[in-house]
Design a protein around this motif. Structure first.
Motif, PDB file in Angstrom:
ATOM      1  N   ILE A  35       0.839  -1.205   0.000  1.00  0.00           N
ATOM      2  CA  ILE A  35       0.000   0.000   0.000  1.00  0.00           C
ATOM      3  C   ILE A  35       0.872   1.254   0.000  1.00  0.00           C
ATOM      4  O   ILE A  35       0.601   2.208  -0.738  1.00  0.00           O
ATOM      5  N   LEU A  36       1.941   1.256   0.793  1.00  0.00           N
ATOM      6  CA  LEU A  36       2.836   2.415   0.831  1.00  0.00           C
ATOM      7  C   LEU A  36       3.532   2.629  -0.508  1.00  0.00           C
ATOM      8  O   LEU A  36       3.740   3.774  -0.934  1.00  0.00           O
ATOM      9  N   ALA A  37       3.893   1.543  -1.179  1.00  0.00           N
ATOM     10  CA  ALA A  37       4.515   1.670  -2.498  1.00  0.00           C
ATOM     11  C   ALA A  37       3.540   2.286  -3.493  1.00  0.00           C
ATOM     12  O   ALA A  37       3.919   3.144  -4.303  1.00  0.00           O
ATOM     13  N   LYS A  38       2.290   1.861  -3.434  1.00  0.00           N
ATOM     14  CA  LYS A  38       1.265   2.431  -4.311  1.00  0.00           C
ATOM     15  C   LYS A  38       1.063   3.916  -4.000  1.00  0.00           C
ATOM     16  O   LYS A  38       0.910   4.741  -4.911  1.00  0.00           O
ATOM     17  N   MET A  39       1.070   4.266  -2.715  1.00  0.00           N
ATOM     18  CA  MET A  39       0.928   5.668  -2.326  1.00  0.00           C
ATOM     19  C   MET A  39       2.087   6.503  -2.870  1.00  0.00           C
ATOM     20  O   MET A  39       1.877   7.615  -3.370  1.00  0.00           O
ATOM     21  N   ALA A  40       3.307   5.967  -2.803  1.00  0.00           N
ATOM     22  CA  ALA A  40       4.472   6.693  -3.315  1.00  0.00           C
ATOM     23  C   ALA A  40       4.346   6.917  -4.819  1.00  0.00           C
ATOM     24  O   ALA A  40       4.661   8.004  -5.321  1.00  0.00           O
ATOM     25  N   ALA A  41       3.869   5.906  -5.528  1.00  0.00           N
ATOM     26  CA  ALA A  41       3.682   6.047  -6.976  1.00  0.00           C
ATOM     27  C   ALA A  41       2.623   7.101  -7.281  1.00  0.00           C
ATOM     28  O   ALA A  41       2.786   7.907  -8.210  1.00  0.00           O
ATOM     29  N   LEU A  42       1.556   7.123  -6.511  1.00  0.00           N
ATOM     30  CA  LEU A  42       0.505   8.118  -6.718  1.00  0.00           C
ATOM     31  C   LEU A  42       0.992   9.530  -6.415  1.00  0.00           C
ATOM     32  O   LEU A  42       0.617  10.486  -7.104  1.00  0.00           O
ATOM     33  N   VAL A  43       1.844   9.680  -5.415  1.00  0.00           N
ATOM     34  CA  VAL A  43       2.402  10.999  -5.089  1.00  0.00           C
ATOM     35  C   VAL A  43       3.286  11.483  -6.240  1.00  0.00           C
ATOM     36  O   VAL A  43       3.221  12.651  -6.637  1.00  0.00           O
ATOM     37  N   GLU A  44       4.098  10.588  -6.791  1.00  0.00           N
ATOM     38  CA  GLU A  44       4.936  10.961  -7.940  1.00  0.00           C
ATOM     39  C   GLU A  44       4.069  11.386  -9.123  1.00  0.00           C
ATOM     40  O   GLU A  44       4.377  12.378  -9.796  1.00  0.00           O
ATOM     41  N   GLN A  45       3.006  10.641  -9.369  1.00  0.00           N
ATOM     42  CA  GLN A  45       2.104  10.996 -10.473  1.00  0.00           C
ATOM     43  C   GLN A  45       1.437  12.338 -10.203  1.00  0.00           C
ATOM     44  O   GLN A  45       1.249  13.134 -11.124  1.00  0.00           O
ATOM     45  N   ALA A  46       1.082  12.593  -8.961  1.00  0.00           N
ATOM     46  CA  ALA A  46       0.435  13.859  -8.613  1.00  0.00           C
ATOM     47  C   ALA A  46       1.374  15.035  -8.856  1.00  0.00           C
ATOM     48  O   ALA A  46       0.944  16.097  -9.312  1.00  0.00           O
ATOM     49  N   GLN A  47       2.653  14.838  -8.567  1.00  0.00           N
ATOM     50  CA  GLN A  47       3.624  15.913  -8.753  1.00  0.00           C
ATOM     51  C   GLN A  47       3.826  16.253 -10.227  1.00  0.00           C
ATOM     52  O   GLN A  47       4.210  17.366 -10.554  1.00  0.00           O
ATOM     53  N   GLN A  48       3.537  15.311 -11.108  1.00  0.00           N
ATOM     54  CA  GLN A  48       3.754  15.520 -12.530  1.00  0.00           C
ATOM     55  C   GLN A  48       2.457  15.808 -13.282  1.00  0.00           C
ATOM     56  O   GLN A  48       2.447  15.837 -14.507  1.00  0.00           O
TER      57      GLN A  48
ATOM     58  N   VAL B 131      -4.271  12.633  -5.181  1.00  0.00           N
ATOM     59  CA  VAL B 131      -4.250  12.900  -3.741  1.00  0.00           C
ATOM     60  C   VAL B 131      -5.449  12.235  -3.061  1.00  0.00           C
ATOM     61  O   VAL B 131      -5.321  11.689  -1.952  1.00  0.00           O
ATOM     62  N   ALA B 132      -6.597  12.240  -3.705  1.00  0.00           N
ATOM     63  CA  ALA B 132      -7.775  11.564  -3.145  1.00  0.00           C
ATOM     64  C   ALA B 132      -7.523  10.060  -3.034  1.00  0.00           C
ATOM     65  O   ALA B 132      -7.922   9.419  -2.050  1.00  0.00           O
ATOM     66  N   ALA B 133      -6.844   9.494  -4.028  1.00  0.00           N
ATOM     67  CA  ALA B 133      -6.519   8.063  -3.976  1.00  0.00           C
ATOM     68  C   ALA B 133      -5.555   7.766  -2.830  1.00  0.00           C
ATOM     69  O   ALA B 133      -5.684   6.748  -2.139  1.00  0.00           O
ATOM     70  N   VAL B 134      -4.597   8.672  -2.601  1.00  0.00           N
ATOM     71  CA  VAL B 134      -3.660   8.504  -1.486  1.00  0.00           C
ATOM     72  C   VAL B 134      -4.422   8.549  -0.161  1.00  0.00           C
ATOM     73  O   VAL B 134      -4.162   7.758   0.751  1.00  0.00           O
ATOM     74  N   ARG B 135      -5.397   9.441  -0.062  1.00  0.00           N
ATOM     75  CA  ARG B 135      -6.203   9.541   1.155  1.00  0.00           C
ATOM     76  C   ARG B 135      -6.948   8.230   1.433  1.00  0.00           C
ATOM     77  O   ARG B 135      -6.990   7.753   2.569  1.00  0.00           O
TER      78      ARG B 135
ATOM     79  N   GLN C  65      -5.925  16.368 -12.220  1.00  0.00           N
ATOM     80  CA  GLN C  65      -5.403  15.014 -12.015  1.00  0.00           C
ATOM     81  C   GLN C  65      -4.684  14.901 -10.675  1.00  0.00           C
ATOM     82  O   GLN C  65      -4.720  13.849 -10.034  1.00  0.00           O
ATOM     83  N   MET C  66      -4.023  15.974 -10.250  1.00  0.00           N
ATOM     84  CA  MET C  66      -3.343  15.969  -8.958  1.00  0.00           C
ATOM     85  C   MET C  66      -4.343  15.708  -7.832  1.00  0.00           C
ATOM     86  O   MET C  66      -4.097  14.918  -6.930  1.00  0.00           O
ATOM     87  N   ARG C  67      -5.504  16.372  -7.910  1.00  0.00           N
ATOM     88  CA  ARG C  67      -6.534  16.173  -6.884  1.00  0.00           C
ATOM     89  C   ARG C  67      -7.012  14.725  -6.857  1.00  0.00           C
ATOM     90  O   ARG C  67      -7.245  14.158  -5.793  1.00  0.00           O
ATOM     91  N   GLU C  68      -7.143  14.105  -8.020  1.00  0.00           N
ATOM     92  CA  GLU C  68      -7.564  12.698  -8.089  1.00  0.00           C
ATOM     93  C   GLU C  68      -6.514  11.785  -7.453  1.00  0.00           C
ATOM     94  O   GLU C  68      -6.859  10.856  -6.711  1.00  0.00           O
TER      95      GLU C  68
END
Length: 74
Positions: free
Chosen positions: A8-21, A31-35, A26-29
């Protein structure tokens, strides 16, 4: 099916990287997935704690006027 916290933490890290780019929408989506994943970890930990607490045997309070630990002692 149990998913490890590491996965789960690995998936969260991938989502954070995607959010930054991503752009703002899309960033809000992401971040919502990370939440949601954070909530999943927290709920899993709380459920584990509740199961561990309820699994402990409880001693019977026999009081001062009882003759022993047996239910048949009067």
């Amino acid at each position: 099916m149990d998913v490890s916290v590491t996965v789960i933490l690995a998936k969260m890290a991938a989502l954070v990287e995607q959010a930054q780019q991503s752009d703002v929408r899309q960033m809000r989506e992401h971040v919502a997935a990370v939440r949601v994943l954070c909530d999943l970890i927290l709920e899993e930990k709380m459920a584990t704690t509740v199961v561990q607490e309820t699994a402990l045997p409880k001693k019977l309070d026999i009081g001062d006027d009882a003759n022993g630990t047996s239910l048949l002692d009067f």
